[in-house]
Design an enzyme around this catalytic site. Structure first.
Site, PDB file in Angstrom:
ATOM      1  NE  ARG A  10       4.957   0.491  28.248  1.00 47.96           N
ATOM      2  CZ  ARG A  10       5.387   1.377  28.141  1.00 47.96           C
ATOM      3  NH1 ARG A  10       7.481   1.174  27.385  1.00 47.96           N
ATOM      4  NH2 ARG A  10       5.946   2.043  29.686  1.00 47.96           N
ATOM      5  CE  LYS A  14      -3.230  -2.315  32.687  1.00 47.07           C
ATOM      6  NZ  LYS A  14      -2.278  -2.066  31.623  1.00 47.07           N
ATOM      7  N   PRO A  25       1.150  -8.478  35.204  1.00 52.12           N
ATOM      8  CG  PRO A  25       0.682  -8.072  37.433  1.00 52.12           C
ATOM      9  CD  PRO A  25       1.809  -7.703  36.492  1.00 52.12           C
ATOM     10  CD  GLU A  26      -1.290  -6.705  29.363  1.00 53.71           C
ATOM     11  OE1 GLU A  26      -2.765  -6.052  28.694  1.00 53.71           O
ATOM     12  OE2 GLU A  26      -0.554  -6.810  28.834  1.00 53.71           O
TER      13      GLU A  26
END
Length: 304
Positions: free
Chosen positions: A288, A58, A2-3
């Site tokens: 990432r 967030k 979730p962003e």
DNA sequence: CACTTGACCTGTCCGC
DNA sequence: TGCGGACAGGTCAAGT
């Protein structure tokens, strides 16, 4: 993962159903997921009601009538699933309403709690709020509402990228805090700006035709302006589509997420760039997984 | 201080 | 089929 758009979507869903609900009981099977003392829970949660649900970066906040709040970070695999009260004698129509990031097995939605459920809040009308979190990185905390802004995390947070005051000039100023690192690392830094994660970092950089390894100080004003526009546009579009997750996402009505309809590069390695047709590739930047079109997003090296 | 890397977790996927 | 290892990524602590 979730962003901002996903958390915003969860917030809107919860805001529809939670206000006025009164807490009856709480069950927690993982101490780290909800580390509060039971005396606080008894004094400030049980019997209090939900006033409203808000979001910053967030993080979700469920404000209570006791002047305490539940502060919730979903991290990577957290979900908040609201299940409405069962209707006695008409169980077929008691379809749970469900909010949050995608559950690994949509067919099990009606079987919550399951093995990923860490905390279950039960309301006096028989409805439930389940906090599911496969990887146990997320957390729920009960604290005085007035103390939230003083948490270290909140104090250091950068601006909300969709607020009117977040102009491209502000964006440029914030980026100047991390001028010797890569633009991808800077976008992921929550003290630069709040709410961007891996998906929207990659998508917005593709939109602005910037290579994620570009050093911040070497990026022109025009490119920063372009990235600002791209970032806002990607975030807005995602919120309009009800957020997105990488797979298995379903919304409150069991409908699949629309992420694949708009992702240009994220997890699209091997497919063709919609602008130029070159093959999208996957790299590693800022530790990432990072997705780019190597033709549209060429690395401009900054001389040291 | 600026910046990078590893730890925290569990489930999935890939190669052997 | 099983098994080991790499990988997924938000944030913080510890490292350079």
């Amino acid at each position: 993962m979730p962003e901002l758009p996903e958390v915003e979507t969860v917030k809107r869903g919860l805001q529809t159903f939670l206000p006025g609900k009164i807490f009856a009981t709480v069950v927690c099977d993982n101490l780290k997921s909800f580390p509060n003392a039971s005396s606080d829970v008894d004094a400030f949660l049980i019997s209090s009601s939900v006033v409203k649900v808000t979001r910053r970066a967030k993080v979700l906040t469920i404000q209570l009538s006791s002047n305490y709040s539940l502060v919730i970070h979903l991290k990577m695999t957290g979900q908040l699933v609201f299940v409405g009260p069962a209707i006695i004698g008409d169980e077929k129509n008691s379809t749970p309403l469900r909010f949050g990031a995608g559950h690994p097995n949509a067919s099990l939605i009606q079987a919550l709690p399951d093995r990923s459920t860490r905390v279950t809040f039960k309301f006096i009308d028989g409805s439930h709020l389940h906090f599911n979190d496969q990887r146990k990185f997320g957390w729920v905390r009960l604290m005085p509402t007035s103390e939230i802004p003083h948490m270290d995390f909140f104090k250091k947070l950068g601006p909300e990228p969709l607020e009117d005051s977040f102009t491209w000039h502000v964006f440029a100023e914030r980026l100047a805090r991390r001028k010797n690192t890569t633009i991808k690392a800077a976008l992921l830094d929550q003290t630069v700006l709040a709410g961007v994660g891996n998906i929207y970092a990659d998508e917005s950089l593709w939109g602005a035709r910037i290579h994620p390894s570009t050093i911040v100080r070497g990026i022109s004003k025009a490119k920063i302006k372009s990235l600002h526009a791209s970032l806002q546009s990607v975030l807005r579009r995602s919120i309009a589509l009800g957020g997105s997750t990488d797979r298995n996402y379903v919304d409150a009505t069991g409908k699949k997420g629309s992420y694949l309809l708009f992702a240009e590069v994220f997890r699209k390695e091997g497919s063709a760039c919609s602008r130029c047709g070159h093959q999208i590739i996957k790299l590693r930047v800022a530790g990432r997984g990072t997705h780019i079109c190597p033709f549209c997003q060429r690395l401009v090296r900054t001389l040291s």
